[in-house]
Each structure stands twice: as structure tokens, then as C-alpha cells.
Design a protein around this motif. Structure first.
Motif, PDB file in Angstrom:
ATOM      1  N   PHE A 157      -5.792  -0.046  -0.557  1.00 13.04           N
ATOM      2  CA  PHE A 157      -6.467  -0.960   0.339  1.00 13.04           C
ATOM      3  C   PHE A 157      -7.600  -1.611  -0.176  1.00 13.04           C
ATOM      4  N   ILE A 165       0.859  -1.285  -0.077  1.00 11.32           N
ATOM      5  CA  ILE A 165      -0.066  -0.009   0.183  1.00 11.32           C
ATOM      6  C   ILE A 165       0.939   1.366   0.192  1.00 11.32           C
ATOM      7  N   ARG A 194      -7.857  -5.928  -0.818  1.00  8.82           N
ATOM      8  CA  ARG A 194      -8.760  -6.676  -0.309  1.00  8.82           C
ATOM      9  C   ARG A 194     -10.091  -7.164  -0.952  1.00  8.82           C
TER      10      ARG A 194
END
Length: 270
Positions: free
Chosen positions: A210, A169, A214
Motif C-alpha cells: 500500500f 496489493i 501510494r
């Protein structure tokens, strides 16, 4: 490992280079939303560079379009990503949204409609094309290259990407932020404003990276990117003009939105 991250910066370098491919040097460019021809040229060149980066990821580094989060495994997967990411973004920015729409009586969704008629290329660029191209380059391509260079086998890949999620990230965010830093070298640049833009870009880059890591879909981050561009930076500087009791309410709403996001980010992107 560091070399792998350097290699993953190739799409972002191509992206920034494509912005200025029409000009002899950065200093000759005046950043102006009024110049629709300049905007259109940039869109065309950046569009081609993005397509090239996607093909580079696919054919040279072996990333499938599914691994890049562009297609597959199912349509429901991407719809789920859109709903979850958009919901989290609304929760995160619920404070600024309520502050602007209810305390300042400003409809954020109509603020930019004049651009649709007066500057259609700018409107399309800011609220549709740039979000798509940036997500493809800085999330889909960059993070997919990191995945391919650092992993061998699906199980090991999931383990490595999960253990290095903060590093990944941070790296994607750094590249995304630096891609906006070139504005400092343009003519007539408002340096303080560009500093604010750079910080906002970094924060959104973290959020979008993120989401992508995810949900393994580019479409959730893309929709969230559009929404954030519409909202703009949170109007924190205007809270000071409110009456005291309204200040307390607005700051509380900002805090509630932030805490709610951190509480729900994990479960909603699992």
C-alpha cells in the motif's frame, strides 16, 4: 492478465531460490541465527539475485529506476515518503509501542542490541539488508513488472493501477508470504511459530505494498520495514496478564491506533 501476474513472480522465485543456492535441498538446512556463515552466504546470493531482478525489470520490461521507486523524481519526494510512511506505521502500532514501553517497562530499541555484538551478520540481515532486498524484490520489482505489462501510456497506467490496487496489493502480499513459507520445510521448525510469522508477514506485506503504490517510493516502505522488524509482532498474548483496568486501557490504545491509521492512511499518502 493472469499471465502478467505469473510473470511478475519471477523476482520472488529468484529470491527464494537464491536463499538455497548453497544447499542440495531445502531439508538439509537448519534454520539457525547462530550460523553466521550460513547467513552471510544467503545475504550474498540473495543480493546478487536482487540486483539481477532490478536489471531484468529495467532492461527487459522497460521499468525506469524512477518507476521502480528507487531514484527520482526528487530527493524531497523520497524524504516525504519516508516521513509519511514512518508516521503512519508509528500511529498504527502506537498501541503495542505504549503497551511494551510503558506498561511492561521494556525498551524495544535496546532489546536487540546484544545481537549487534554477538551475531553481527544476523543483526545486519534482519534490521537492514533483508528489509532493503525484500522491498526491492516484492514491491519495487514485482509491482513495476505488473505496471509495465498491464499499461500503455502514463494516464492509462495510473488509471489501471488505481483501479486494481487491491488486486496488486493482494498479489504482492501473496508472493511475500510464500517467500517465508519455505521455513516450514526446514529442520527443527516450530510449526505454530511459523504460522504466526506467516500471518505477520502477510499483514506487513499488505501495508508495505500500500505504501509503495501510494507514494511511488521504495524508501518509505523500507524504513517502515526496519521499524516493524524492531517492534516484532504485537504482544497481544501478554495483555491477559495485565490487571483489568490496564487491559481496558491497552485494548483501547490498540483500537485507537488502528482507527487513526485508517483515517489518516488516505490523506497522508495522497
Amino acid at each position: 492478465m493472469f499471465l502478467n501476474y505469473v510473470i511478475s513472480s519471477i523476482p520472488s522465485l529468484l529470491y527464494v531460490s537464491a536463499i538455497y543456492v548453497w544447499y542440495p535441498c531445502v531439508g538439509d538446512v537448519v534454520r539457525s541465527n547462530e550460523n553466521q556463515k550460513q547467513k552471510l552466504r544467503r545475504i550474498i546470493s540473495v543480493g546478487f539475485s536482487t540486483i539481477f531482478s532490478i536489471m531484468l525489470c529495467h532492461y527487459l520490461f522497460g521499468s525506469s529506476f524512477s518507476e521502480m521507486g528507487i531514484v527520482g523524481p526528487t530527493l524531497l519526494h523520497h524524504l516525504s515518503s519516508i516521513i509519511r510512511c514512518f508516521s503512519l506505521t508509528v500511529i498504527l502500532f502506537s498501541g503495542p509501542i505504549i503497551h511494551t514501553m510503558f506498561f511492561e517497562k521494556v525498551n524495544i530499541f535496546y532489546l536487540h542490541m546484544d545481537e549487534l555484538h554477538s551475531k553481527p551478520v544476523t543483526f545486519a540481515s534482519v534490521y537492514l539488508i533483508s528489509p532493503l532486498l525484500e522491498e526491492l524484490v516484492f514491491r519495487s520489482c514485482t509491482l513495476s513488472i505488473i505496471r509495465q505489462l498491464n499499461c500503455e501510456g502514463e494516464m492509462e497506467c495510473e488509471r489501471i493501477m488505481s483501479s486494481r490496487i487491491v488486486v496488486n496489493i493482494a498479489w504482492s502480499t501473496l508472493l511475500f508470504s510464500l517467500s517465508h513459507a519455505h521455513h516450514f520445510f526446514e529442520k527443527d521448525t516450530n510449526v505454530p511459530m511459523e504460522c504466526v510469522r506467516l500471518v505477520v508477514s502477510a499483514l506487513f506485506g499488505m501495508l508495505s505494498s500500500f505504501y509503495f503504490l501510494r507514494t511511488n517510493s521504495i524508501w518509505g516502505p523500507f524504513v517502515s520495514h526496519i521499524f516493524c522488524n524492531i517492534l516484532g509482532a504485537p504482544p497481544i498474548d501478554r495483555i491477559g496478564y495485565l490487571p483489568r483496568y490496564k487491559k481496558i486501557i491497552v485494548w483501547s490504545l490498540y483500537l485507537i491506533g488502528l482507527l487513526s491509521f485508517f483515517a489518516l492512511a488516505g490523506p497522508l499518502t495522497r
